[in-house]
Design a protein around this motif. Structure first.
Motif, PDB file in Angstrom:
ATOM      1  N   UNK A 120       6.787  -4.894  -4.712  1.00  0.00           N
ATOM      2  CA  UNK A 120       6.007  -4.059  -3.809  1.00  0.00           C
ATOM      3  C   UNK A 120       5.823  -2.667  -4.420  1.00  0.00           C
ATOM      4  N   UNK A 121       4.613  -2.148  -4.398  1.00  0.00           N
ATOM      5  CA  UNK A 121       4.351  -0.846  -5.026  1.00  0.00           C
ATOM      6  C   UNK A 121       3.617   0.074  -4.068  1.00  0.00           C
ATOM      7  N   UNK A 122       4.212   1.202  -3.798  1.00  0.00           N
ATOM      8  CA  UNK A 122       3.526   2.217  -2.994  1.00  0.00           C
ATOM      9  C   UNK A 122       3.649   3.544  -3.728  1.00  0.00           C
ATOM     10  N   UNK A 123       2.575   4.009  -4.253  1.00  0.00           N
ATOM     11  CA  UNK A 123       2.546   5.240  -5.054  1.00  0.00           C
ATOM     12  C   UNK A 123       3.559   5.197  -6.198  1.00  0.00           C
ATOM     13  N   UNK A 124       3.389   4.225  -7.057  1.00  0.00           N
ATOM     14  CA  UNK A 124       4.314   4.049  -8.187  1.00  0.00           C
ATOM     15  C   UNK A 124       3.568   4.171  -9.517  1.00  0.00           C
ATOM     16  N   UNK A 170       4.067 -10.674  -9.471  1.00  0.00           N
ATOM     17  CA  UNK A 170       3.109 -10.409  -8.399  1.00  0.00           C
ATOM     18  C   UNK A 170       3.304  -8.970  -7.922  1.00  0.00           C
ATOM     19  N   UNK A 171       2.380  -8.117  -8.305  1.00  0.00           N
ATOM     20  CA  UNK A 171       2.438  -6.720  -7.873  1.00  0.00           C
ATOM     21  C   UNK A 171       1.627  -6.598  -6.592  1.00  0.00           C
ATOM     22  N   UNK A 172       2.273  -6.081  -5.540  1.00  0.00           N
ATOM     23  CA  UNK A 172       1.526  -5.885  -4.295  1.00  0.00           C
ATOM     24  C   UNK A 172       1.318  -4.390  -4.115  1.00  0.00           C
ATOM     25  N   UNK A 173       0.072  -3.972  -4.234  1.00  0.00           N
ATOM     26  CA  UNK A 173      -0.221  -2.553  -4.067  1.00  0.00           C
ATOM     27  C   UNK A 173      -0.428  -2.257  -2.586  1.00  0.00           C
ATOM     28  N   UNK A 208      -5.499  -3.237   2.054  1.00  0.00           N
ATOM     29  CA  UNK A 208      -6.572  -2.323   2.452  1.00  0.00           C
ATOM     30  C   UNK A 208      -6.042  -0.951   2.874  1.00  0.00           C
ATOM     31  N   UNK A 209      -4.755  -0.877   3.205  1.00  0.00           N
ATOM     32  CA  UNK A 209      -4.086   0.398   3.501  1.00  0.00           C
ATOM     33  C   UNK A 209      -2.588   0.180   3.362  1.00  0.00           C
ATOM     34  N   UNK A 210      -1.798   1.203   3.687  1.00  0.00           N
ATOM     35  CA  UNK A 210      -0.349   1.054   3.608  1.00  0.00           C
ATOM     36  C   UNK A 210       0.160   0.256   4.825  1.00  0.00           C
ATOM     37  N   UNK A 211       0.762  -0.884   4.565  1.00  0.00           N
ATOM     38  CA  UNK A 211       1.284  -1.705   5.655  1.00  0.00           C
ATOM     39  C   UNK A 211       2.805  -1.746   5.652  1.00  0.00           C
ATOM     40  N   UNK A 212       3.442  -1.142   4.662  1.00  0.00           N
ATOM     41  CA  UNK A 212       4.903  -1.123   4.619  1.00  0.00           C
ATOM     42  C   UNK A 212       5.473  -2.172   3.680  1.00  0.00           C
ATOM     43  N   UNK A 213       6.712  -1.912   3.243  1.00  0.00           N
ATOM     44  CA  UNK A 213       7.337  -2.782   2.247  1.00  0.00           C
ATOM     45  C   UNK A 213       7.531  -4.209   2.773  1.00  0.00           C
ATOM     46  N   UNK A 265      11.952  -7.435  -6.216  1.00  0.00           N
ATOM     47  CA  UNK A 265      12.508  -6.296  -6.966  1.00  0.00           C
ATOM     48  C   UNK A 265      11.614  -5.075  -6.786  1.00  0.00           C
ATOM     49  N   UNK A 266      12.215  -3.882  -6.738  1.00  0.00           N
ATOM     50  CA  UNK A 266      11.433  -2.648  -6.578  1.00  0.00           C
ATOM     51  C   UNK A 266      10.755  -2.263  -7.887  1.00  0.00           C
ATOM     52  N   UNK A 267       9.722  -1.451  -7.751  1.00  0.00           N
ATOM     53  CA  UNK A 267       8.928  -1.088  -8.921  1.00  0.00           C
ATOM     54  C   UNK A 267       9.509   0.105  -9.680  1.00  0.00           C
TER      55      UNK A 267
END
Ligand code: UDP
Ligand code: MG
Length: 324
Positions: free
Chosen positions: A8-12, A40-43, A71-76, A95-97
């Motif tokens: 899972x990737x959020x601002x990475x 599998x990278x989930x942005x 389409x937007x931030x939905x959370x980890x 695993x974290x990014x």
């Protein structure tokens, strides 16, 4: 045998490439039984260059890389779920990014699963954490409460950093809940889990996405998702105060009838009104929390929306793309 990594990737933005390189390097020691790999990278709706960097990575290594764009931030939690839905491996790792969780540990997890047929899942946990006294106290209280209140066991310090077999992934996917609390889901589904201690590294780049308040909210979500004890406590408190008030009512009536005491009683009345009013609001609030979740779940909305999915280009290439 194939291994799927869910990241899972959020601002990475600055972690994508280092993560990929470090992982490829670490996986040179992967047991030979693992012949292919997918990442599998989930942005999760990042607003920095994460999306761009993921596309660049995909263009260079499209045989191993899958990119799922939200389409937007939905959370980890939603990002992990999307990753699980796309995973095709026999073993799956979350695993974290940010490289806090070293890819070398994944090799150890896979080795453990290969050597122990009856083990379904290896979960990494942090034995020691460098964290503030308040945070530590809150976490202790959380684990004590939730372990006492729910029928399942929560292992202190265990994270989402896990490797498991396909049947575990299927079990997780069979849980349709909207409010997902993965620690609870992992415990609820059962299976033989081996807990492996690890030391979390410093974040490679960027900052944590989980502030104190976000963690507190997440903990409350967990309690509401996995126990109904707060509702039962509300009933208990209600019965208790009701019994007390009947007792006090009798006292007041007896005083009035037999002793004629006509107490001014202003203070008593104000205190009682405030106390009972506050208590009623609190208990309504607790019931409301559960009701609100039922309402949201009832709407049956998807947990996330995918804007784009970049799938590995050639499945032939994808077979045996490592250890060859
Ligand atoms: N993450 C995510 N969506 C969010 C928040 C976080 O996908 O809304 C990802 C984040 O990119 C990282 C992982 O979840 O890969 C863990 O987040 P973070 O490192 O901020 O948490 P910490 O390690 O500090 O607990
Ligand atoms: Mg982190």
């Amino acid at each position: 045998m194939k291994l799927s990594l869910i990241i899972p990737c959020y601002n990475e933005q600055d972690n994508i490439m280092p993560f990929f390189e470090e992982t490829v390097k670490a996986f040179q020691n992967m047991p030979k039984a693992v012949r292919s790999l997918e990442m599998i990278f989930v942005n999760d709706g990042s607003n920095d260059m994460t999306s761009r960097n993921l596309k660049d990575l995909y263009n260079s290594y499209s045989s191993v890389v899958t990119v799922v764009e939200f389409s937007r931030n939905f959370g980890k939690e939603a990002a992990m779920l999307a990753g699980l839905r796309h995973a095709t491996g026999d073993f799956i790792t979350i695993i974290d990014a940010d490289l806090q969780q070293r890819p070398e540990i994944v090799v150890k997890m896979v080795e453990h699963l290969l050597q122990n047929e009856d083990c379904d899942m290896v979960a990494a946990y942090q034995e020691e954490r460098i964290e503030g006294k308040l945070m530590s106290f809150m976490k202790n209280t959380f684990y004590k409460f939730i372990n006492a209140a729910s029928e399942i066991d929560f292992f202190r310090g265990a994270s989402d950093f896990r490797t498991f077999r396909k049947n575990v992934a299927e079990a997780i996917l069979s849980m349709p809940e909207y409010y997902r609390f993965s620690k609870g889901i992992f415990s609820w589904i059962g299976f033989n889990t081996h807990f492996m201690p690890y030391i979390a590294e410093e974040r490679f780049s960027g900052t944590t996405k989980f502030s104190f308040f976000k963690s507190l909210k997440y903990a409350l979500e967990g309690i509401i998702a996995f126990t109904t004890l707060p509702l039962k406590l509300a009933t208990g408190v209600g019965i208790f105060t009701f019994a007390l008030s009947i007792l006090y009512m009798l006292i007041v009536i007896i005083q009035k009838l037999f002793f004629g005491v006509d107490v001014p009683g202003y203070a008593t009345i104000v205190v009682l009104i405030l106390f009972l009013g506050g208590l009623q609001l609190l208990l309504t609030g607790v019931a409301g929390e559960y009701l609100a979740r039922t309402y949201i779940q009832g709407k049956n909305r998807p947990l996330y929306i995918e804007k784009q999915v970049l799938k590995p280009k050639s499945t032939e290439l994808n077979e045996g793309n490592i250890n060859e």
